[in-house]
Design a protein around this motif. Structure first.
Motif, short mmCIF file in Angstrom:
data_model
loop_
_atom_site.label_atom_id
_atom_site.label_comp_id
_atom_site.label_asym_id
_atom_site.label_seq_id
_atom_site.Cartn_x
_atom_site.Cartn_y
_atom_site.Cartn_z
N LEU A 128 0.83 -1.21 0.00
CA LEU A 128 0.00 0.00 0.00
C LEU A 128 0.86 1.25 0.00
CD1 LEU A 128 -2.67 1.47 0.14
CD2 LEU A 128 -2.73 1.05 2.62
N ALA A 129 1.94 1.25 0.77
CA ALA A 129 2.83 2.42 0.80
C ALA A 129 3.43 2.68 -0.58
CB ALA A 129 3.94 2.20 1.83
N ALA A 130 3.86 1.61 -1.25
CA ALA A 130 4.41 1.77 -2.60
C ALA A 130 3.34 2.28 -3.57
CB ALA A 130 4.98 0.44 -3.09
N ALA A 131 2.11 1.78 -3.42
CA ALA A 131 1.02 2.23 -4.29
C ALA A 131 0.70 3.70 -4.06
CB ALA A 131 -0.22 1.37 -4.05
N VAL A 132 0.67 4.12 -2.80
CA VAL A 132 0.42 5.53 -2.48
C VAL A 132 1.48 6.41 -3.12
CG1 VAL A 132 0.43 7.23 -0.60
CG2 VAL A 132 -0.88 5.09 -0.37
N PHE A 133 2.74 6.00 -2.99
CA PHE A 133 3.82 6.78 -3.62
C PHE A 133 3.62 6.89 -5.13
CE2 PHE A 133 7.50 5.98 -6.32
CZ PHE A 133 8.12 7.22 -6.25
N ALA A 134 3.38 5.75 -5.79
CA ALA A 134 3.28 5.74 -7.24
C ALA A 134 2.10 6.57 -7.74
CB ALA A 134 3.16 4.30 -7.75
N VAL A 135 0.95 6.43 -7.08
CA VAL A 135 -0.24 7.16 -7.53
C VAL A 135 -0.07 8.66 -7.30
CG1 VAL A 135 -2.68 7.55 -7.03
CG2 VAL A 135 -1.81 5.22 -7.25
N LEU A 136 0.46 9.05 -6.14
CA LEU A 136 0.66 10.47 -5.88
C LEU A 136 1.66 11.08 -6.86
CD1 LEU A 136 0.79 10.60 -1.97
CD2 LEU A 136 -1.06 11.37 -3.46
N VAL A 173 5.09 10.99 2.21
CA VAL A 173 3.70 10.64 2.50
C VAL A 173 3.56 9.13 2.66
CG1 VAL A 173 1.34 10.64 1.61
CG2 VAL A 173 2.76 12.69 1.37
N ALA A 174 4.23 8.36 1.80
CA ALA A 174 4.16 6.90 1.88
C ALA A 174 4.73 6.39 3.20
CB ALA A 174 4.92 6.28 0.71
N LEU A 175 5.85 6.97 3.64
CA LEU A 175 6.46 6.55 4.91
C LEU A 175 5.58 6.92 6.10
CD1 LEU A 175 10.24 7.38 4.34
CD2 LEU A 175 8.99 5.26 3.90
#
Length: 394
Positions: free
Chosen positions: A85-93, A107-109
């Motif tokens: 989920l953290a990686a997905a949040v980073f990529a989408v943002l 933000v991901a961290l």
């Protein structure tokens, strides 16, 4: 000879107390290397060992966070889903919303830390068993990751950007040799400090000759590793970050009051409470650490392929991370373990994976072998616990 006899006696005493230490993992690594090098002469090549050192970082970082939870005798089954989920949040943002990479990483961290804190609060404050909390997190965070990725189910980010650089950047070969010398100096300093502390307390301490011998062996191995890495492209940035995180957290655990609180709570929570330690805050903090490092590990897992998909953070990730900690010597029953154990465990797991890849053996066989190794490690841990109970009660 006297030093060898003393070391043998200490090893036997540790086994009687149910504290096998890292010796079995080290022996396993040696055997794996000998077998695969005998089967294929390219196993110890600079390219293969460099790739091996990078491949173990993502799961290794997740496992390092899990050590803190395992020290309390608890489990975090959600670490893999948190990483995805953290990686997905980073990529989408970064890709879909144009946020700068450094800010999307932050933000991901923070998201990983928040998820870990939620687990900790539900466990420590509400009283829900950690197994149930993190199993729910495993399912819930994975579902949220799928929703965040949207209909396409995957997001590709800049292959030359900040996150991609984590696993494709190499430092000059001189850096590897310099780090080896620096690590050797730190190792020597640590041994001298331990000997000085033991002598002051009246406990048995290592004689100077043994300290010199241990430092010489460590230095030789460090310089050899630096030389092998230098024959390919130099020191991988990912490996340097992993070693720095493991070393820093090991110091935190062994040399700071916070680390002693964690060990005390893991050993006996009620006794720790009576000693004035805030048990609830300590429990929440270990899940916060686990969630944060899971997010970091998720970014490293996404880095080589520069993308995130619905398969990111799969169940195999958290199982491998737990296996690395246990194989390296961390107890599933709490009270025993160090961040360095994950490094040893990942070396075992990734050495097997790398060797089988070179030989062209199917991944399914690799999973079965790792399962056997994990089962053996848990069995040894269980027997060690019984021995410890017997020794403590005698």
């Amino acid at each position: 000879m006297a030093g060898l006899a003393r070391y043998t006696a200490e090893a036997r005493a540790r086994l009687r107390r149910g504290e096998p230490g890292p010796g079995l993992a080290v022996l396993g690594i040696v055997l794996i290397v000998v077998v695969f090098q005998g089967l294929n002469g390219n196993y110890l090549s600079g390219r293969n060992l460099s790739n091996l050192s990078i491949d173990m970082v993502g799961v290794g970082l997740i496992g390092t966070g899990l050590v803190f939870v395992l020290l309390l005798g608890e489990i975090d089954l959600a670490a893999g889903s948190v990483s995805g989920l953290a990686a997905a949040v980073f990529a989408v943002l970064n890709v879909d919303h144009g946020m700068p990479e450094w800010l999307a990483v932050l933000v991901a961290l923070l998201g990983g830390a928040a998820m870990g804190t939620v687990h900790g609060l539900l466990f420590a404050l509400v009283g829900i068993p950690a197994f149930a909390v993190t199993l729910a997190g495993f399912l819930g965070w994975h579902g949220l990751m799928v929703w965040v990725l949207g209909r396409t189910g995957s997001v590709t980010f800049d292959g030359d950007g900040l996150v991609a650089t984590l696993t494709n950047h190499y430092l000059p070969e001189g850096t590897a040799y310099g780090l080896a010398v620096l690590a050797s100096a730190g190792f020597l300093f640590s041994l001298l400090q331990n000997a000085r502390r033991d002598r002051a307390s009246g406990a048995p301490f290592r004689p100077p000759g043994e300290i010199v011998a241990h430092t010489a062996v460590f230095t030789a191995l460090a310089l050899l590793a630096a030389h092998v890495l230098a024959t390919f492209r130099g020191l991988p940035l990912a490996l340097l970050i992993f070693l720095a995180v493991v070393g820093g957290l090991d110091y935190l655990l062994r040399r700071t009051p916070f680390g002693r609180w964690i060990l005390a709570v893991g050993d006996d929570a009620e006794a720790a409470r009576r000693a004035g330690i805030n048990v609830m805050a300590t429990r929440v903090s270990v899940f916060l650490i686990s969630g944060t490092l899971a997010a970091v590990g998720g970014l490293f897992l996404a880095s080589p392929v520069a993308s995130v998909s619905q398969m990111s953070g799969s169940g195999l990730v958290v199982i491998s991370a737990i296996a690395a900690a246990v194989i390296g010597g961390t107890s599933l029953f709490g009270g025993r373990g160090r961040p360095w154990s994950v490094l040893l465990g990942m070396l075992v797991i990734q050495s097997v994976a790398s060797g089988m890849a070179i030989l062209g053996i199917q991944a399914a066989v690799q999973y079965m072998i790792i399962t056997c190794v994990l089962l053996a490690a848990v069995a040894i841990d269980s027997v060690s616990r019984r021995l410890q109970a017997t020794y403590g009660g005698s």
